[in-house]
Design an enzyme around this catalytic site. Structure first.
Site, PDB file in Angstrom:
ATOM      1  N   ASP A 197      -4.446  -3.455   5.192  1.00  0.00           N
ATOM      2  CA  ASP A 197      -3.762  -3.062   3.962  1.00  0.00           C
ATOM      3  C   ASP A 197      -3.390  -1.585   3.923  1.00  0.00           C
ATOM      4  O   ASP A 197      -2.333  -1.215   3.441  1.00  0.00           O
ATOM      5  CB  ASP A 197      -4.620  -3.432   2.747  1.00  0.00           C
ATOM      6  CG  ASP A 197      -4.620  -4.938   2.506  1.00  0.00           C
ATOM      7  OD1 ASP A 197      -3.623  -5.583   2.870  1.00  0.00           O
ATOM      8  OD2 ASP A 197      -5.613  -5.461   1.981  1.00  0.00           O
ATOM      9  N   SER A 255     -15.401  -9.444   0.182  1.00  0.00           N
ATOM     10  CA  SER A 255     -14.273  -8.591  -0.182  1.00  0.00           C
ATOM     11  C   SER A 255     -13.123  -9.534  -0.464  1.00  0.00           C
ATOM     12  O   SER A 255     -12.716 -10.312   0.395  1.00  0.00           O
ATOM     13  CB  SER A 255     -13.926  -7.657   0.974  1.00  0.00           C
ATOM     14  OG  SER A 255     -12.656  -7.090   0.747  1.00  0.00           O
ATOM     15  N   ARG A 280       1.807  -6.253  -0.579  1.00  0.00           N
ATOM     16  CA  ARG A 280       1.744  -4.816  -0.313  1.00  0.00           C
ATOM     17  C   ARG A 280       3.097  -4.101  -0.394  1.00  0.00           C
ATOM     18  O   ARG A 280       3.180  -3.035  -0.997  1.00  0.00           O
ATOM     19  CB  ARG A 280       1.053  -4.546   1.028  1.00  0.00           C
ATOM     20  CG  ARG A 280      -0.425  -5.001   1.047  1.00  0.00           C
ATOM     21  CD  ARG A 280      -1.240  -4.303  -0.032  1.00  0.00           C
ATOM     22  NE  ARG A 280      -2.610  -4.785  -0.138  1.00  0.00           N
ATOM     23  CZ  ARG A 280      -3.035  -5.624  -1.084  1.00  0.00           C
ATOM     24  NH1 ARG A 280      -2.208  -6.085  -2.007  1.00  0.00           N
ATOM     25  NH2 ARG A 280      -4.299  -5.999  -1.122  1.00  0.00           N
TER      26      ARG A 280
END
Ligand code: ARG
Length: 421
Positions: free
Chosen positions: A122, A174, A93
């Site tokens: 996130d 996911s 990230r």
């Protein structure tokens, strides 16, 4: 608003987000897709972005940078979140945020956008990192502010706007992937008691079906892995080599109930064959070349840094200072570790280093023993002194029939129960 730079994966959500951003803000949408390895981007990502309505689509190979600046730094620190998760998603990230900011500045955009929902870690990592690097940029997360559509609605919206729906198989998971690992959550995994279905794992073979064990030698210089079985490799080649080998032997499966930053406990499945082999090897080498005090203190730093990375605080001052400490501590972490890959396990079976602190003369029980046994008596005399003083006082907590009893004065002055007050 004139321009937005969107982090674009090629999936349905970010494809619909291109159209949504154009309609909501009347802005030109520029996409940025970063290849972080592990199959993180579809090959036709640029065409997909343009077909979805992006005015320009940038595609960057971020793999070497991701390893050199992020993943291998976390390896040097032994950073595993809650002692388990090698932080693949979390480490990517800050790099993505940095590239978004650089592109927004180059393009003169007022905002950046990402496809995170309002429930996970996130979004926090993106927003905090972007604002640490450029507080003037707006961050838009369409999924968090109203674009929350069902899959069917998104497919319809895409069809109505003439966006080609990316042909991704609909799965209950996911998933997020990069070179350092694969993260998988939701669906049947939401029951922490339920055994993960076989297809929650996509990279590793089932450990019980793995072939005969093999051994692999990993060479480190300054805490960075540089070779496999004597062959020097670039970061990406090395991680890919260990990935293939580890995955074939079922190594690197992690089933973890983890504490998210937003206060939720979440059941996660990770696959990180290369990262787990490297973490195991790196720790073994440190055990040989670092002192007991360094090893003890490093564990504190490892935990702190893992939490900082997990919490999206990579660009904080504390993160920078701890990483500087880690880099310094790694100057002697050079040598080889031999790892046996055996049905899901990465087992350390040997380690060596020119900078080793292991002294055979001191450790041995054979006739070459150079350790002064007689000196141990004096050492123990002084080392045990404080305990003998305590014992003379009557022992800790009244052993040896000692008479002294102690009552906590604060507790003694309180009423027995709140109700009786
Ligand atoms: N729980 C992990 C983390 O917070 C993985 C997140 C995976 N992300 C995703 N979009 N599936 O780092």
């Amino acid at each position: 608003m004139k321009k937005v730079v969107l982090a674009y994966s090629g999936g349905l959500d970010t494809s619909v987000a291109v159209a949504w951003l154009k309609e909501q803000y009347g802005a030109e949408v520029i996409t940025l897709s970063v290849d972080l390895g592990g199959g993180s981007l579809p090959a036709d990502v640029e065409q997909r972005a343009l077909a979805a309505g992006a005015s320009r689509a940038y595609v960057i190979d971020g793999r070497e940078t991701f390893l050199a600046r992020y993943a291998l730094r976390a390896l040097q620190a032994d950073a595993l979140y809650q002692g388990a998760y090698p932080l693949a998603t979390a480490l990517a990230r800050p790099l993505l945020a940095q590239l978004l900011v650089e592109l927004a500045q180059k393009e003169g955009a007022e905002a950046v956008a990402h496809g995170c929902t309002g429930k996970g870690n996130d979004q926090v990592r993106f927003d905090v990192a972007v604002h640490a690097l450029d507080p003037g940029l707006q961050v838009i997360a369409p999924m968090r502010v109203g674009m929350g559509l069902t899959r069917e609605q998104k497919v319809d919206l895409a069809a109505a706007r003439g966006i080609e729906v990316p042909v991704t198989r609909e799965t209950p998971w996911s998933v997020d992937v990069n070179l350092w690992g694969r993260s998988c959550e939701t669906g049947p995994l939401e029951d922490p008691w339920a055994t993960p279905p076989d297809d929650a794992y996509a990279w590793t073979v089932k450990p019980s079906l793995a072939p005969e064990p093999v051994e692999v030698v990993i060479g480190f210089e300054g805490g960075i892995p540089v070779s496999v079985d004597g062959e020097r490799l670039s970061g990406v080649d090395l991680v890919e080599r260990l990935h293939t080998l580890g995955a074939a032997h079922g190594v690197g499966r992690i089933d973890h109930v983890e504490d998210r930053l937003v206060g939720i406990k979440s059941r996660e499945i990770y696959e990180a064959p290369a990262a787990m082999i490297l973490h195991t090897a790196h720790k073994a080498l440190e055990g040989l070349v670092l002192s007991r005090e360094q090893l003890r203190f490093n564990r504190v730093v490892a935990d702190e840094l893992a939490r900082i990375i997990y919490d999206g605080l990579w660009f904080s001052a504390l993160s920078r200072d701890l990483r500087t400490y880690v880099m310094s501590s790694q100057r002697v972490v050079s040598g080889d570790v031999r790892i046996r890959l055996d049905h899901g396990r990465a087992e350390v079976v040997g380690r060596r280093s020119p900078l080793s602190l292991y002294e055979k003369r001191l450790a041995t029980y054979d006739e070459t023993d150079a350790f002064d046994h007689a000196a141990a008596v004096g050492f123990i005399e002084i080392f045990g002194l404080p305990l003998r003083v305590e014992a003379a006082r009557g022992g800790v907590g009244g052993h040896h029939g000692a008479a002294w009893q102690w009552t906590d004065p604060i507790l003694a002055s309180l009423p027995a129960t709140v109700a009786s007050a």
